[in-house]
Design a protein around this motif. Sequence first.
Motif, PDB file in Angstrom:
ATOM      1  N   LEU A   1       0.856  -1.173   0.000  1.00  0.00           N
ATOM      2  CA  LEU A   1       0.000   0.000   0.000  1.00  0.00           C
ATOM      3  C   LEU A   1       0.899   1.231   0.000  1.00  0.00           C
ATOM      4  CD1 LEU A   1      -2.544  -1.063   2.780  1.00  0.00           C
ATOM      5  CD2 LEU A   1      -2.907  -1.140   0.314  1.00  0.00           C
ATOM      6  N   ARG A   2       0.579   2.205  -0.841  1.00  0.00           N
ATOM      7  CA  ARG A   2       1.384   3.434  -0.918  1.00  0.00           C
ATOM      8  C   ARG A   2       0.697   4.549  -0.125  1.00  0.00           C
ATOM      9  NH1 ARG A   2       1.410   3.713  -7.175  1.00  0.00           N
ATOM     10  NH2 ARG A   2      -0.595   2.772  -6.713  1.00  0.00           N
ATOM     11  N   PHE A   3       1.494   5.227   0.688  1.00  0.00           N
ATOM     12  CA  PHE A   3       0.996   6.277   1.572  1.00  0.00           C
ATOM     13  C   PHE A   3       1.735   7.583   1.343  1.00  0.00           C
ATOM     14  CE2 PHE A   3      -0.032   2.458   3.901  1.00  0.00           C
ATOM     15  CZ  PHE A   3      -1.208   2.761   4.583  1.00  0.00           C
TER      16      PHE A   3
ATOM     17  N   TYR B   1      -6.744   9.543  -3.094  1.00  0.00           N
ATOM     18  CA  TYR B   1      -6.388   9.047  -1.764  1.00  0.00           C
ATOM     19  C   TYR B   1      -7.607   8.841  -0.876  1.00  0.00           C
ATOM     20  CZ  TYR B   1      -1.619  10.358  -2.939  1.00  0.00           C
ATOM     21  OH  TYR B   1      -0.400  10.462  -3.544  1.00  0.00           O
TER      22      TYR B   1
ATOM     23  N   GLU C   1       5.830   3.279   1.906  1.00  0.00           N
ATOM     24  CA  GLU C   1       5.045   2.071   1.652  1.00  0.00           C
ATOM     25  C   GLU C   1       4.665   1.410   2.956  1.00  0.00           C
ATOM     26  OE1 GLU C   1       7.591  -0.231  -0.864  1.00  0.00           O
ATOM     27  OE2 GLU C   1       7.103   0.953  -2.624  1.00  0.00           O
TER      28      GLU C   1
ATOM     29  N   VAL D   1      -3.723   7.004   2.035  1.00  0.00           N
ATOM     30  CA  VAL D   1      -3.375   5.788   1.310  1.00  0.00           C
ATOM     31  C   VAL D   1      -3.933   5.919  -0.105  1.00  0.00           C
ATOM     32  CG1 VAL D   1      -5.428   4.545   2.168  1.00  0.00           C
ATOM     33  CG2 VAL D   1      -3.460   3.248   1.355  1.00  0.00           C
TER      34      VAL D   1
ATOM     35  N   LEU E   1      -5.867   0.652  -1.829  1.00  0.00           N
ATOM     36  CA  LEU E   1      -6.774   0.178  -0.780  1.00  0.00           C
ATOM     37  C   LEU E   1      -7.970  -0.550  -1.382  1.00  0.00           C
ATOM     38  CD1 LEU E   1      -7.394   0.003   2.226  1.00  0.00           C
ATOM     39  CD2 LEU E   1      -8.507   2.248   2.061  1.00  0.00           C
TER      40      LEU E   1
ATOM     41  N   ILE F   1      -3.065  -3.154   8.657  1.00  0.00           N
ATOM     42  CA  ILE F   1      -2.212  -2.288   7.852  1.00  0.00           C
ATOM     43  C   ILE F   1      -0.983  -1.979   8.692  1.00  0.00           C
ATOM     44  CG2 ILE F   1      -1.982  -0.029   6.766  1.00  0.00           C
ATOM     45  CD1 ILE F   1      -4.941  -0.182   6.067  1.00  0.00           C
TER      46      ILE F   1
ATOM     47  N   ILE G   1       2.659   0.007   8.870  1.00  0.00           N
ATOM     48  CA  ILE G   1       3.422   1.116   8.298  1.00  0.00           C
ATOM     49  C   ILE G   1       4.693   1.315   9.110  1.00  0.00           C
ATOM     50  CG2 ILE G   1       1.414   2.297   7.336  1.00  0.00           C
ATOM     51  CD1 ILE G   1       1.533   4.184   9.780  1.00  0.00           C
TER      52      ILE G   1
END
Length: 128
Positions: A3-5, A74, A16, A91, A96, A31, A33
Amino acid sequence: MLLRFVDPVDPEQPFEGEGVYDPAVPFVVRITIPSPCGRTHVTYTYDREFLRRGLSGPVGLGEVLAGPAADPHYTALTFAARTSRQMTLLVQYDDLADFLAQTYECAPADTEWDIDLLVARLLKRTDS
């Protein structure tokens, strides 16, 4: 799943995280991080239906909120710990949405436990 944040305070520094799903516990997603110091990780556990609803509108009360961000690419995840300040992360919407779609392929929504029904049945048994 990756997942890219981004942190809205510092959007130029994307990072990531990882979405983790266990079909044995079909209503839960995790999730993970990197922590702000970068040496450890923080894992948040969510009701997957909560996150699914957060893709299209604001959900949550209290310490955990989810919903569309100002930028439609996002979804905002907000955490408000009792002892610290509120933190919002963004995210990537598509990441997602894809992650959640995969979880529903593994275990469709109708295979989840109805906790309210389970508790009601357990209470009824103890009343008998």
